[in-house]
Design an enzyme around this catalytic site. Structure first.
Site, mmCIF file in Angstrom:
data_model
loop_
_atom_site.group_PDB
_atom_site.id
_atom_site.type_symbol
_atom_site.label_atom_id
_atom_site.label_comp_id
_atom_site.label_asym_id
_atom_site.label_seq_id
_atom_site.Cartn_x
_atom_site.Cartn_y
_atom_site.Cartn_z
ATOM 1 N N LYS A 90 -12.441 -0.628 16.221
ATOM 2 C CA LYS A 90 -11.654 -1.386 15.242
ATOM 3 C C LYS A 90 -11.219 -2.754 15.764
ATOM 4 O O LYS A 90 -11.043 -3.693 14.998
ATOM 5 C CB LYS A 90 -10.453 -0.560 14.802
ATOM 6 C CG LYS A 90 -10.877 0.678 13.995
ATOM 7 C CD LYS A 90 -9.983 0.929 12.836
ATOM 8 C CE LYS A 90 -10.615 1.907 11.852
ATOM 9 N NZ LYS A 90 -10.741 3.273 12.407
ATOM 10 N N GLU A 112 -3.459 -2.148 5.958
ATOM 11 C CA GLU A 112 -3.238 -0.752 5.572
ATOM 12 C C GLU A 112 -3.737 0.113 6.721
ATOM 13 O O GLU A 112 -4.596 -0.322 7.501
ATOM 14 C CB GLU A 112 -4.029 -0.421 4.300
ATOM 15 C CG GLU A 112 -5.509 -0.047 4.512
ATOM 16 C CD GLU A 112 -6.377 -1.171 5.086
ATOM 17 O OE1 GLU A 112 -6.019 -2.340 4.893
ATOM 18 O OE2 GLU A 112 -7.405 -0.863 5.731
ATOM 19 N N SER A 378 -17.543 6.131 18.374
ATOM 20 C CA SER A 378 -16.717 5.063 17.790
ATOM 21 C C SER A 378 -15.331 4.972 18.403
ATOM 22 O O SER A 378 -14.702 3.920 18.377
ATOM 23 C CB SER A 378 -16.614 5.245 16.278
ATOM 24 O OG SER A 378 -16.153 6.544 15.958
#
Ligand SMILES: *Cc1c(COP(=O)(O)O)cnc(C)c1O
Length: 396
Positions: A90, A112, A378
């Site tokens: 991210k 969010e 990930s």
């Protein structure tokens, strides 16, 4: 208006676009008009790549996993996004978007978050840049993800509970969009996946494409060819998959495999398999596959993994699915747990529950012994220890 993979209006085939209320038109158009030029400027590229290297710790290793390879009778490589600063892919995206915000002169950042991973990655880059940070998070998620809430607060962010609907990610996204409408001048909305109105899917996919840029170089060095047989990634909104697929999308020698969360099973009403079980519809500003009932009401998604628990999917993936450029399969909670334990015991790597869905595909698929299979890890599993400990008693 330019773009990376979508057409000039943000469409991937019939999916994507910008289905937004008039009130948002100004914000979205402003961003759509300038992002491509900004991102491609020398100044931006230099600053972005410097941060990826010296702040996020890239390149992330490509690790040949000998014991998993032995077990699955194929050559298994793990792309180690779990080793990035803040523990997942991210940060690649939030670093890119915070630079955009800075270049556009924005002073206030909103985001969010579901599990809190994107919230933490956003709070991190806001602290780095000295910008105000407000994170919307469902009340239910705030309760079940306390460590990440505390992390965001320590980083200086304000976490605001979303109290409507199921009080989870979709409701937090609605609150963030409402805030953006109310504060168009000074506020930048950092979206966490390849979802939302154009240009977000296009620019988030671009920021994550660093993963496949590195993968090509690393495979070339390690195997004398930049082309594997398979690339496997989990799909929530679809950003880590978009990043690792990106530079292989037109390469017909590679099979691109996305893995959705099947929760308790694709035939139950407890899953988050939007591509398998969804129909075309609009969510958060784009046309895509969406889990909905006969009246077009959104069906609440479920997965053991909070990061995959979204009723839609990025429009890029809807298009990749329909065009056959990528294939999508589903892994259940239990298949993911089993795969996580296998990776932990055979390689000493505890993956995030999301990433464990990608690893679970290794159990579902069959390979030839010379196949080169890349799995995108990930994120790391620290945040998921409670679920892993609970599952120790399951008869996996
Ligand atoms: C958020 C998250 C995901 C799901 O998001 P995508 O946009 O589908 O990549 C997957 N893995 C980890 C570790 C995450 O934090």
């Amino acid at each position: 208006m330019k773009n990376f993979i979508s057409d000039s209006k943000g469409y991937y085939g019939e999916y994507g676009g910008a289905y937004i209320p008039e009130m948002l038109r100004h914000n979205v158009t402003e961003l759509g008009d300038i992002y491509f030029e900004l991102i491609n400027s020398n100044e931006f590229q230099t600053e972005y790549y410097d941060l990826l290297k010296n702040y996020a710790g890239r390149p992330s290793p490509l690790y040949f996993a000998p014991r998993l390879s032995d077990y699955y009778k194929a050559n298994i490589f793990l792309k180690r996004e779990d080793l990035n600063h803040t523990g997942s892919h991210k940060i690649n995206n939030t670093l890119g978007q915070i630079l955009l915000a800075k270049y556009m002169g924005k002073k206030r950042i909103i985001a969010e978050t579901g599990a809190g991973q994107h919230g933490v990655a956003t709070a991190t880059v806001c602290a780095l840049s000295g910008l105000e940070c407000i994170v919307y998070m469902g009340e239910v998620d705030i309760e079940r993800q306390q460590p990440n809430v505390k992390r965001m607060e320590m980083l200086g962010a304000k976490v605001i509970p979303a109290k409507s609907g199921s009080r989870t990610l979709k409701d937090a996204t609605n609150e963030a969009l409402r805030d953006w409408i109310a504060n168009p001048e000074d506020t930048f909305y950092i979206i966490g996946s390849v979802v939302g109105p154009h240009p977000y899917p296009d620019l988030v996919a671009y920021f994550q494409s660093i993963i496949s840029i590195e993968l090509k170089q690393q495979l070339e060095q390690q195997t004398a060819s930049d082309t594997p047989d398979y690339i496997i990634a989990c799909v929530g909104g679809g950003s880590n998959a978009a990043g690792i697929f990106y530079h292989y999308i037109e390469n017909k020698d590679v099979r691109l495999i996305g893995v959705e969360a099947a929760g308790k099973g694709v035939d139950t009403n407890l899953n988050a398999a939007s591509i398998k079980n969804g129909q075309t519809g609009v969510i958060h500003g784009s046309m895509t596959y969406l889990m909905q009932d006969d009246h077009g009401q959104i069906i609440e998604p479920y997965s053991i993994s909070a990061g995959l628990d979204y009723p839609g999917v990025g429009p890029l993936h809807a298009w990749l699915n329909d065009s056959g450029k990528a294939e999508y399969m589903q892994a259940t909670d239990n298949q993911a747990l089993k795969a996580a334990y296998r990776c932990a015991r055979l390689e000493g790597i505890i993956p995030a529950l999301e990433s464990a869905h990608a690893l679970a595909a290794l159990d579902i698929m069959t390979f030839e012994k010379d196949d080169k299979v890349v799995v995108n890890v990930s994120g790391r599993g620290d945040k998921d220890m409670a679920a892993y400990i609970d599952s120790l008693n399951l008869n996996l």
